[in-house]
Structures are given as structure tokens and as C-alpha cells.
Scaffold this motif. Structure first.
Motif, mmCIF file in Angstrom:
data_model
loop_
_atom_site.group_PDB
_atom_site.id
_atom_site.type_symbol
_atom_site.label_atom_id
_atom_site.label_comp_id
_atom_site.label_asym_id
_atom_site.label_seq_id
_atom_site.Cartn_x
_atom_site.Cartn_y
_atom_site.Cartn_z
ATOM 1 N N HIS A 41 0.820 -1.206 0.000
ATOM 2 C CA HIS A 41 0.000 0.000 0.000
ATOM 3 C C HIS A 41 0.860 1.265 0.000
ATOM 4 O O HIS A 41 0.570 2.213 -0.715
ATOM 5 N N ARG A 42 1.903 1.260 0.806
ATOM 6 C CA ARG A 42 2.816 2.413 0.819
ATOM 7 C C ARG A 42 4.181 1.969 1.283
ATOM 8 O O ARG A 42 4.335 0.912 1.884
ATOM 9 N N GLY A 43 5.169 2.788 0.957
ATOM 10 C CA GLY A 43 6.541 2.470 1.329
ATOM 11 C C GLY A 43 7.374 2.125 0.111
ATOM 12 O O GLY A 43 6.965 2.338 -1.024
ATOM 13 N N SER A 44 8.544 1.583 0.384
ATOM 14 C CA SER A 44 9.489 1.315 -0.697
ATOM 15 C C SER A 44 10.257 0.034 -0.405
ATOM 16 O O SER A 44 10.768 -0.150 0.704
ATOM 17 N N LEU A 45 10.335 -0.826 -1.401
ATOM 18 C CA LEU A 45 11.073 -2.075 -1.242
ATOM 19 C C LEU A 45 11.546 -2.571 -2.589
ATOM 20 O O LEU A 45 11.220 -2.011 -3.633
ATOM 21 N N GLN A 46 12.326 -3.628 -2.538
ATOM 22 C CA GLN A 46 12.843 -4.253 -3.746
ATOM 23 C C GLN A 46 12.423 -5.717 -3.742
ATOM 24 O O GLN A 46 12.557 -6.401 -2.730
ATOM 25 N N LEU A 47 11.860 -6.167 -4.860
ATOM 26 C CA LEU A 47 11.446 -7.550 -5.040
ATOM 27 C C LEU A 47 12.467 -8.236 -5.927
ATOM 28 O O LEU A 47 12.832 -7.716 -6.981
ATOM 29 N N GLU A 48 12.914 -9.405 -5.494
ATOM 30 C CA GLU A 48 13.848 -10.190 -6.298
ATOM 31 C C GLU A 48 13.200 -11.517 -6.652
ATOM 32 O O GLU A 48 12.681 -12.219 -5.779
ATOM 33 N N THR A 49 13.195 -11.847 -7.938
ATOM 34 C CA THR A 49 12.718 -13.144 -8.412
ATOM 35 C C THR A 49 13.722 -13.649 -9.439
ATOM 36 O O THR A 49 14.720 -12.975 -9.730
ATOM 37 N N ALA A 50 13.443 -14.801 -10.006
ATOM 38 C CA ALA A 50 14.324 -15.356 -11.045
ATOM 39 C C ALA A 50 14.398 -14.424 -12.254
ATOM 40 O O ALA A 50 15.368 -14.453 -13.012
ATOM 41 N N GLN A 51 13.377 -13.591 -12.442
ATOM 42 C CA GLN A 51 13.358 -12.661 -13.572
ATOM 43 C C GLN A 51 14.169 -11.388 -13.311
ATOM 44 O O GLN A 51 14.334 -10.582 -14.204
ATOM 45 N N GLY A 52 14.640 -11.190 -12.073
ATOM 46 C CA GLY A 52 15.459 -10.023 -11.775
ATOM 47 C C GLY A 52 14.962 -9.239 -10.573
ATOM 48 O O GLY A 52 14.139 -9.704 -9.799
ATOM 49 N N LEU A 53 15.478 -8.012 -10.458
ATOM 50 C CA LEU A 53 15.146 -7.112 -9.354
ATOM 51 C C LEU A 53 14.154 -6.062 -9.818
ATOM 52 O O LEU A 53 14.241 -5.569 -10.940
ATOM 53 N N LEU A 54 13.238 -5.710 -8.930
ATOM 54 C CA LEU A 54 12.250 -4.688 -9.243
ATOM 55 C C LEU A 54 12.088 -3.777 -8.043
ATOM 56 O O LEU A 54 11.849 -4.247 -6.923
ATOM 57 N N ASP A 55 12.222 -2.470 -8.262
ATOM 58 C CA ASP A 55 11.992 -1.491 -7.204
ATOM 59 C C ASP A 55 10.512 -1.133 -7.166
ATOM 60 O O ASP A 55 9.908 -0.852 -8.211
ATOM 61 N N ILE A 56 9.945 -1.127 -5.973
ATOM 62 C CA ILE A 56 8.527 -0.815 -5.785
ATOM 63 C C ILE A 56 8.439 0.361 -4.831
ATOM 64 O O ILE A 56 8.956 0.297 -3.717
ATOM 65 N N ASP A 57 7.788 1.439 -5.291
ATOM 66 C CA ASP A 57 7.665 2.628 -4.441
ATOM 67 C C ASP A 57 6.299 3.290 -4.572
ATOM 68 O O ASP A 57 6.133 4.469 -4.305
ATOM 69 N N ARG A 58 5.308 2.526 -5.004
ATOM 70 C CA ARG A 58 3.934 3.028 -5.116
ATOM 71 C C ARG A 58 2.993 1.860 -4.868
ATOM 72 O O ARG A 58 3.439 0.717 -4.807
ATOM 73 N N PRO A 59 1.704 2.119 -4.706
ATOM 74 C CA PRO A 59 0.773 1.007 -4.480
ATOM 75 C C PRO A 59 0.891 -0.030 -5.608
ATOM 76 O O PRO A 59 0.743 0.289 -6.782
ATOM 77 N N THR A 60 1.190 -1.262 -5.200
ATOM 78 C CA THR A 60 1.505 -2.317 -6.158
ATOM 79 C C THR A 60 0.941 -3.631 -5.676
ATOM 80 O O THR A 60 0.994 -3.942 -4.494
ATOM 81 N N LEU A 61 0.415 -4.405 -6.613
ATOM 82 C CA LEU A 61 -0.030 -5.748 -6.309
ATOM 83 C C LEU A 61 0.922 -6.725 -6.988
ATOM 84 O O LEU A 61 1.232 -6.578 -8.168
ATOM 85 N N ILE A 62 1.400 -7.694 -6.220
ATOM 86 C CA ILE A 62 2.338 -8.685 -6.729
ATOM 87 C C ILE A 62 1.698 -10.056 -6.574
ATOM 88 O O ILE A 62 1.188 -10.386 -5.509
ATOM 89 N N SER A 63 1.702 -10.839 -7.630
ATOM 90 C CA SER A 63 1.232 -12.217 -7.525
ATOM 91 C C SER A 63 2.425 -13.131 -7.774
ATOM 92 O O SER A 63 3.194 -12.929 -8.704
ATOM 93 N N ILE A 64 2.562 -14.110 -6.902
ATOM 94 C CA ILE A 64 3.690 -15.031 -6.983
ATOM 95 C C ILE A 64 3.135 -16.448 -6.964
ATOM 96 O O ILE A 64 2.418 -16.832 -6.041
ATOM 97 N N GLY A 65 3.446 -17.215 -7.990
ATOM 98 C CA GLY A 65 2.990 -18.594 -8.074
ATOM 99 C C GLY A 65 3.663 -19.454 -7.010
ATOM 100 O O GLY A 65 4.725 -19.112 -6.488
#
Length: 158
Positions: free
Chosen positions: A30-54
Motif C-alpha cells: 500500500h505504501r513504502g518502498s522495497l525491492q522484489l527479487e525473483t528469477a526474472q530479476g530485481l524490481l523497485d517498488i515505491d507506489r501502491p503495487t499488487l504482486i502475484s507469486i505462483g
């Protein structure tokens, strides 16, 4: 409880090391800042974001600052095995959606889902399923391109 194995909400600066789990996972930042790491690489998240992970997909979260999030884990055995019927959350790789335009509505829905899950009664199970379906429907209407079946396969069983 049916297809939903856990719903949690919190504000944290925690880092989660690379891991995977048996359940599918929906993470709403909902708010804040983080980095998501998956096999596809790194992604910076700094806005409202929905992530789905199998399920079984390795991923890690690294906070850049405190962030507020909801995490919903879903049991894979409660979803149809036919890949055509699998939806946004069950593709072979993770999906990331910028949901800034619908952040307040999603926050309210995820809050209600978490409250229903905590109630843990027989009646709340149906409420959880309805709220999850409402969230999926909002996402389908707002982001149809992310649903490989056009949303026709959204089926949850209790």
C-alpha cells in the motif's frame, strides 16, 4: 479455511530472504518502498503495487524504508488444474501491477478480507471468498491484459 491459508497485514521494514512456499501468494504493497527479487530479476517498488507469486517461485523482499502490506496465501489444491482456467495469480512467473489509481479501494477490500479471515468462523469463510473474488474482479476490470483467459477462469472453491 477453504482456499485461503493466511491473510496478514502490517507495517514493517523486515527483509525476507530468498524463499518459496507451497501456496500461491498475493502481496499488496500500500505504501513504502522495497525491492522484489525473483528469477526474472530485481524490481523497485515505491507506489501502491499488487504482486502475484505462483507457488514454489523463489522470491525475496528487501525493504528500502518501512512499508505497509497485505499478504494473502492461497492453497493451490483449491484451484482448477487446467492452465487455461488459471488466472493472473497462477502464471508461471510473478506479475506486478501498479495499482495507484485504485489504491484506496483495494486497501479497503484487503482490510475487510483480513478482518474476515481473523474472524475464522464458518460464516467468515464465505465472506473471505466473496471478498477475494471482488478483489480479483476489480483487478480484471482494471487490468484485463494481465489475465491470460480474460478472467473467464476465475473459479474459487470452498
Amino acid at each position: 479455511m477453504g482456499c485461503i491459508s493466511n491473510v496478514s497485514h502490517g507495517k514493517t521494514s523486515a527483509r525476507l530472504p530468498n524463499h518459496s512456499h507451497r501456496e500461491h501468494e498475493i502481496i499488496y504493497i500500500h505504501r513504502g518502498s522495497l525491492q522484489l527479487e525473483t528469477a526474472q530479476g530485481l524490481l523497485d517498488i515505491d507506489r501502491p503495487t499488487l504482486i502475484s507469486i505462483g507457488n514454489l517461485e523463489k522470491h525475496a523482499l528487501r525493504s528500502k524504508q518501512d512499508y505497509e502490506r497485505f499478504v494473502v496465501t492461497l492453497k493451490p489444491e483449491h484451484f482448477p488444474p487446467d492452465e487455461e482456467q488459471l488466472s493472473l495469480f497462477f502464471l508461471p512467473q510473478f506479475q506486478v501491477l501498479d495499482v495507484s489509481d485504485d489504491a484506496q479501494n483495494l486497501y479497503c477490500l484487503f482490510s475487510m478480507l483480513q478482518e474476515e479471515f481473523v474472524a475464522q468462523g464458518q460464516q467468515s469463510e464465505g465472506g473471505c471468498i466473496l471478498l477475494l473474488q471482488t478483489i480479483l474482479l476489480r483487478l480484471l476490470r482494471g487490468y484485463p491484459e494481465c489475465f491470460p483467459t480474460g478472467g473467464s477462469g476465475i473459479t474459487l472453491t470452498v
